[in-house]
Design a protein around this motif. Structure first.
Motif, mmCIF file in Angstrom:
data_model
loop_
_atom_site.group_PDB
_atom_site.id
_atom_site.type_symbol
_atom_site.label_atom_id
_atom_site.label_comp_id
_atom_site.label_asym_id
_atom_site.label_seq_id
_atom_site.Cartn_x
_atom_site.Cartn_y
_atom_site.Cartn_z
ATOM 1 N N ARG A 12 64.342 7.027 40.248
ATOM 2 C CA ARG A 12 65.567 7.618 40.804
ATOM 3 C C ARG A 12 66.541 7.985 39.678
ATOM 4 O O ARG A 12 67.228 9.019 39.736
ATOM 5 C CB ARG A 12 66.214 6.651 41.781
ATOM 6 N N LYS A 62 65.461 11.208 38.353
ATOM 7 C CA LYS A 62 65.753 12.289 39.304
ATOM 8 C C LYS A 62 67.217 12.682 39.229
ATOM 9 O O LYS A 62 67.556 13.878 39.214
ATOM 10 C CB LYS A 62 65.398 11.847 40.722
ATOM 11 N N ASP A 63 68.106 11.685 39.192
ATOM 12 C CA ASP A 63 69.538 11.973 39.158
ATOM 13 C C ASP A 63 69.955 12.623 37.838
ATOM 14 O O ASP A 63 70.868 13.451 37.810
ATOM 15 C CB ASP A 63 70.340 10.683 39.370
ATOM 16 N N GLU A 92 61.894 12.850 39.633
ATOM 17 C CA GLU A 92 61.456 11.507 39.278
ATOM 18 C C GLU A 92 60.213 11.528 38.393
ATOM 19 O O GLU A 92 59.844 10.515 37.806
ATOM 20 C CB GLU A 92 61.182 10.680 40.528
ATOM 21 N N ASP A 100 76.299 6.481 38.005
ATOM 22 C CA ASP A 100 75.178 6.682 38.920
ATOM 23 C C ASP A 100 74.986 5.448 39.804
ATOM 24 O O ASP A 100 74.707 5.574 41.001
ATOM 25 C CB ASP A 100 73.905 6.963 38.120
ATOM 26 N N THR A 155 77.449 5.578 42.574
ATOM 27 C CA THR A 155 77.050 6.573 43.579
ATOM 28 C C THR A 155 75.903 6.054 44.440
ATOM 29 O O THR A 155 75.899 6.233 45.668
ATOM 30 C CB THR A 155 76.621 7.884 42.877
ATOM 31 N N LEU A 156 74.930 5.408 43.811
ATOM 32 C CA LEU A 156 73.794 4.859 44.551
ATOM 33 C C LEU A 156 74.244 3.793 45.544
ATOM 34 O O LEU A 156 73.636 3.620 46.612
ATOM 35 C CB LEU A 156 72.768 4.268 43.576
#
Length: 290
Positions: free
Chosen positions: A82, A85-86, A91, A252, A255-256
């Protein structure tokens, strides 16, 4: 003749200086920690390369391990994908690098990886060596032993042999708090579990989350001590001073947390192993808030 001799001596001195410079140990900074032996990649350099290198375990089920099909799996791996991906849009743009417990700091210092996601417990000693991001998991130490000789208290290990993995909080805790216990140390987790199964030690200690998972999968063994020492946190780590990457990871993480990502991670990677043995609220950290 004297000029030739002086020139030869200067040449030898210069060569010796060059050799010494090549083999000189890393200098210590003002905090006493060693400076990195190689400069870490910046956030923009990682983006430009199109791949992020993440250090994970390959033998610590269910957090980082290679499955029967040769694929890397686990809680840390799920998060690593992840993260890629971010940061990079996919990913698949992650290169997982297998590390051992004792090599995690060195892999960051030598810039072999950009990030460590190998069940890395945050400690004051490690903070001098690396920079930790916000935590994503809570953990304590546990002790697993054979059912017929179950260890339920640290006092029962007096005069016995406790298996630990080098470079772990278990090694540090028992060395400092129970010097009367003999420690049998291994580099890799699989070696440690094999030693327990073979009877070369009376018990094995590492993170309680892991020994609980192992005991569920291996009949004849039980975690007699489910929690010992302090409750600690697990976090991603970057090379000391790599502030730009650290700040990005922290944002991040926040945010997650809004999408309860690590609860989803638990459901996908840990619940199939633990069942109802572990309440996710006792393990999962969302948004970096313990």
């Amino acid at each position: 003749m004297k000029k030739k001799l002086l020139g030869a001596l200067l040449g030898v001195t210069l060569a010796a200086g060059l050799i010494a410079g090549c083999s000189a140990p890393a200098k210590e900074n003002s905090n006493g920690a060693q400076s990195p032996s190689a400069k870490a990649r910046t956030l923009s350099e990682i983006k430009d390369s199109g791949t992020i290198k993440i250090g994970v375990f390959s033998d610590k089920n269910p957090f980082g391990y290679v499955d029967a099909n040769g694929k890397i799996q686990g809680y840390d791996v799920y998060y690593g994908k992840r993260l890629a991906k971010d940061l990079l849009g996919s990913e698949d743009k992650v290169e997982f690098v297998y590390v051992e417990a004792a090599s995690r700091v060195e892999y960051l210092k030598s810039a072999k990886v950009d990030v460590i996601l190998a069940n890395f417990t945050v400690t004051d000693e490690r903070k001098d060596q690396v920079d930790f991001a916000l935590p994503y998991m809570k953990v304590a130490l546990g002790v697993v032993s054979p059912d017929d000789k179950l260890i339920k208290d640290a006092a029962e290990l007096n005069g016995k042999t406790l298996i630990v993995v080098k470079g772990t909080t278990a090694e540090t805790y028992f060395s400092q708090n129970h010097p009367e216990i003999k420690l049998l140390k291994f580099d890799e987790y699989q070696e440690a579990y094999d030693a327990l199964a073979d009877g070369r030690g009376d018990a094995f200690s590492t993170d309680n989350t892991e020994v609980l998972a192992w005991a569920i999968q291996n009949k004849g063994f039980t975690v007699g001590i489910e929690s010992i020492g302090n409750t600690d946190t697990i976090a991603a780590a970057v090379q000391k001073g790599n502030t730009e990457l650290l700040d990005w990871i922290n944002e991040d993480i926040k945010t997650l947390g809004k999408e309860q990502f690590f609860h989803k991670n638990f459901e996908e990677t840990l619940k199939p192993v633990y069942g109802d043995e572990i309440d996710p609220e006792n393990l999962v950290v969302e948004g970096g808030q313990v």
